[in-house]
Design a protein around this motif. Structure first.
Motif, PDB file in Angstrom:
ATOM      1  N   VAL A 167       0.870  -1.180   0.000  1.00  0.00           N
ATOM      2  CA  VAL A 167       0.000   0.000   0.000  1.00  0.00           C
ATOM      3  C   VAL A 167       0.905   1.227   0.000  1.00  0.00           C
ATOM      4  O   VAL A 167       1.733   1.395   0.892  1.00  0.00           O
ATOM      5  CB  VAL A 167      -0.930   0.023   1.230  1.00  0.00           C
ATOM      6  N   GLY A 174      -4.856   4.932   2.949  1.00  0.00           N
ATOM      7  CA  GLY A 174      -3.824   3.912   2.961  1.00  0.00           C
ATOM      8  C   GLY A 174      -3.685   3.224   4.310  1.00  0.00           C
ATOM      9  O   GLY A 174      -3.524   2.001   4.386  1.00  0.00           O
ATOM     10  N   VAL A 177      -6.724   0.924   4.758  1.00  0.00           N
ATOM     11  CA  VAL A 177      -6.649  -0.232   3.861  1.00  0.00           C
ATOM     12  C   VAL A 177      -5.648  -1.254   4.391  1.00  0.00           C
ATOM     13  O   VAL A 177      -5.917  -2.463   4.418  1.00  0.00           O
ATOM     14  CB  VAL A 177      -6.278   0.208   2.433  1.00  0.00           C
ATOM     15  N   ALA A 178      -4.476  -0.788   4.831  1.00  0.00           N
ATOM     16  CA  ALA A 178      -3.465  -1.707   5.364  1.00  0.00           C
ATOM     17  C   ALA A 178      -3.942  -2.371   6.648  1.00  0.00           C
ATOM     18  O   ALA A 178      -3.744  -3.583   6.852  1.00  0.00           O
ATOM     19  CB  ALA A 178      -2.158  -0.959   5.613  1.00  0.00           C
ATOM     20  N   TRP A 204       1.911  -7.352   4.680  1.00  0.00           N
ATOM     21  CA  TRP A 204       1.431  -6.061   4.192  1.00  0.00           C
ATOM     22  C   TRP A 204       2.501  -5.002   4.451  1.00  0.00           C
ATOM     23  O   TRP A 204       3.022  -4.905   5.559  1.00  0.00           O
ATOM     24  CB  TRP A 204       0.123  -5.662   4.883  1.00  0.00           C
ATOM     25  N   LEU A 206       3.226  -0.853   4.223  1.00  0.00           N
ATOM     26  CA  LEU A 206       2.644   0.484   4.105  1.00  0.00           C
ATOM     27  C   LEU A 206       3.789   1.474   3.930  1.00  0.00           C
ATOM     28  O   LEU A 206       4.622   1.629   4.826  1.00  0.00           O
ATOM     29  CB  LEU A 206       1.814   0.819   5.352  1.00  0.00           C
ATOM     30  N   VAL A 264      -1.515  -1.076  -4.105  1.00  0.00           N
ATOM     31  CA  VAL A 264      -2.684  -0.222  -3.884  1.00  0.00           C
ATOM     32  C   VAL A 264      -2.177   1.214  -3.750  1.00  0.00           C
ATOM     33  O   VAL A 264      -1.401   1.520  -2.840  1.00  0.00           O
ATOM     34  CB  VAL A 264      -3.466  -0.645  -2.623  1.00  0.00           C
ATOM     35  N   TRP A 265      -2.620   2.080  -4.638  1.00  0.00           N
ATOM     36  CA  TRP A 265      -2.122   3.455  -4.730  1.00  0.00           C
ATOM     37  C   TRP A 265      -3.039   4.397  -3.944  1.00  0.00           C
ATOM     38  O   TRP A 265      -4.156   4.665  -4.341  1.00  0.00           O
ATOM     39  CB  TRP A 265      -2.051   3.866  -6.190  1.00  0.00           C
ATOM     40  N   CYS A 266      -2.544   4.876  -2.808  1.00  0.00           N
ATOM     41  CA  CYS A 266      -3.339   5.748  -1.930  1.00  0.00           C
ATOM     42  C   CYS A 266      -2.552   7.013  -1.567  1.00  0.00           C
ATOM     43  O   CYS A 266      -2.584   7.465  -0.422  1.00  0.00           O
ATOM     44  CB  CYS A 266      -3.733   5.005  -0.660  1.00  0.00           C
TER      45      CYS A 266
END
Length: 450
Positions: A167, A174, A177-178, A204, A206, A264-266
């Protein structure tokens, strides 16, 4: 065609647009025609989108019917393509590629924001954003699929890559989501026999170039979120960014290559490209407006939410940040000031002090500071969920019911396969719509922004 009532066109039904249309319908009732132009027939409650991706909430729980909550507002389905200020017309494309236009006496631009892009090689091709329901549904399916494929392979390197999730961006979205994603994948692997002897668990990462997670918030909230994430096993890397993305993984700016199939682009948001195409002065893509939310030189045009650069009267010289809290309140004021411009009430200037922030970290964990009081743990979790229920314009009982079911039942882990990777490109001006075969919308016309 002669109209005997003034027509007010509201473009966009996010936090700002929905509140503007709702306020106008209450203030003016049958004294004006209120038209809402939006690509979908629902208002999306964005803060709970990570819970959709994590399998906690069903998709319809975070979508609130526009016809159901705005009975005196005429909904027109379509994407605004162009605003003709001289002719006072909004040109749009309907859901079946039909063209149309709407004349207006007053216009409220509340088109919101889209994924923010950076000139990083490979990101547009291999990463996915998180601004709309199609992206959340895609991520839920994609994560489930990666765990299932990882369980089925005998190659340890492939397994490690498939169960590594990156992420990028440690802001609100972000971080949530993480936090939710780590809990979701941990729940998925508990159901897979192959994982019992795998020797490792889903990972995961971040990443953020900032020195801490949630850099825009109070340091105490940042510390709480960081502690929860690390305690859960999330690999938090601050002061780190992505240098390149490929099909096999991402190259970090410190030289490390991370094998992964999920990015995942946040990193943030940018105003909808339509705003810059209106032809009026902008500030970093946001339409410059007066404190009354009126566009200088155009008394018939108002802008609010992420589309508008609103002077922050609590911090002279600055503009209000792009948050849902400001957008909802600006939308309400825009509705009142539009009504005032037609002779119903008096115009007011926008001024709002932040009431605090909430960050849902999954389970009973959260970070919150209502009215400046820092909270963590179950108390913060209760405050966070209470805030969301109060802020939602509908579906409260259904959302609460899903939370209760998630607390007592295991999550359902299946791929529906309804949204494919190519349907949710990162570079799109319409994150609320999944791309369809042969479709030609603003997704193909938009340009990368910074």
């Amino acid at each position: 065609m002669i109209r005997n009532r003034p027509r007010i066109v509201v473009v966009g039904a996010g936090f700002a647009g929905h509140q503007a249309a709702k306020t106008l319908s209450r203030q003016l009732r049958d004294n004006a025609e209120i038209v809402l132009l939006n690509p979908t027939d629902y208002f999306l409650y964005l803060p709970l989108l990570p819970q959709v991706a994590a399998g906690i909430l069903e998709p319809r729980r975070v979508t609130v019917s526009l016809p159901g909550t705005l009975p005196r507002v005429r909904l027109v389905l379509g994407e605004a393509d162009r605003v003709d200020l001289a002719a006072r017309r909004v040109h749009y494309t309907g859901p079946e590629d039909d063209k149309g236009e709407l004349e207006y006496d007053r216009l409220v631009l509340a088109v919101g924001s889209v994924n923010k892009l950076l000139p990083v090689p490979g990101v547009a091709e291999h990463a996915h954003g998180f601004r709309g329901l199609p992206e959340a549904l895609y991520l839920r399916d994609h994560v489930t699929r990666q765990i299932e494929l990882a369980a089925a392979t005998g190659d340890p390197d492939e397994r490690a890559a498939r169960c590594t999730f990156v992420v990028v961006g440690a802001g609100y979205t972000g971080t949530e989501v993480a936090a939710q994603g780590q809990m979701f994948t941990d729940a998925l692997v508990r159901k897979q026999r192959a994982w019992r002897h795998a020797g490792h668990k889903p990972r995961w990462l971040l990443l953020d170039i900032a020195p801490r997670v949630l850099p825009e918030l109070d340091r105490r909230l940042s510390r709480t979120a960081d502690t929860v994430l690390r305690g859960r096993g999330v690999d938090v890397r601050t002061g780190t960014s992505v240098k390149e993305a490929t099909h096999e993984g991402v190259l970090l700016d410190d030289g490390e290559f991370v094998d992964t199939r999920t990015v995942v682009w946040c990193v943030g948001v940018r105003p909808d490209p339509l705003v810059s195409e209106v032809g009026l002065p902008v500030e970093r893509g946001r339409l410059l407006v007066e404190p009354t939310l009126n566009v200088p030189g155009h008394p018939e045009v108002f802008a609010c939410g992420d589309a508008a650069a609103v002077p922050d009267l609590t911090r002279p010289g600055e503009f209000t940040p792009m948050t849902a809290q400001h957008a909802a309140r600006q939308g309400k004021l825009a509705g009142r000031n539009v009504a005032a411009s037609l002779g119903y009430g008096e115009q007011q200037r926008y001024k709002h002090n932040d009431l605090g922030f909430v960050v849902d970290l999954g389970g009973v964990k959260a970070a919150a500071n209502p009215l400046g009081v820092p909270l963590s743990g179950p108390v913060a979790g209760a405050v966070t969920r209470g805030y969301h229920l109060a802020a939602m314009p509908g579906n409260r009982i259904r959302v609460a019911a899903d939370w209760l079911l998630d607390a007592v039942l295991p999550r359902q882990a299946v791929q529906l396969g309804l949204v494919r990777s190519w349907s949710v490109p990162l570079d799109t001006a319409s994150p609320e719509l999944a791309r369809v075969p042969g479709g030609r919308g603003r997704a193909e016309q938009s340009e990368p922004g910074g």
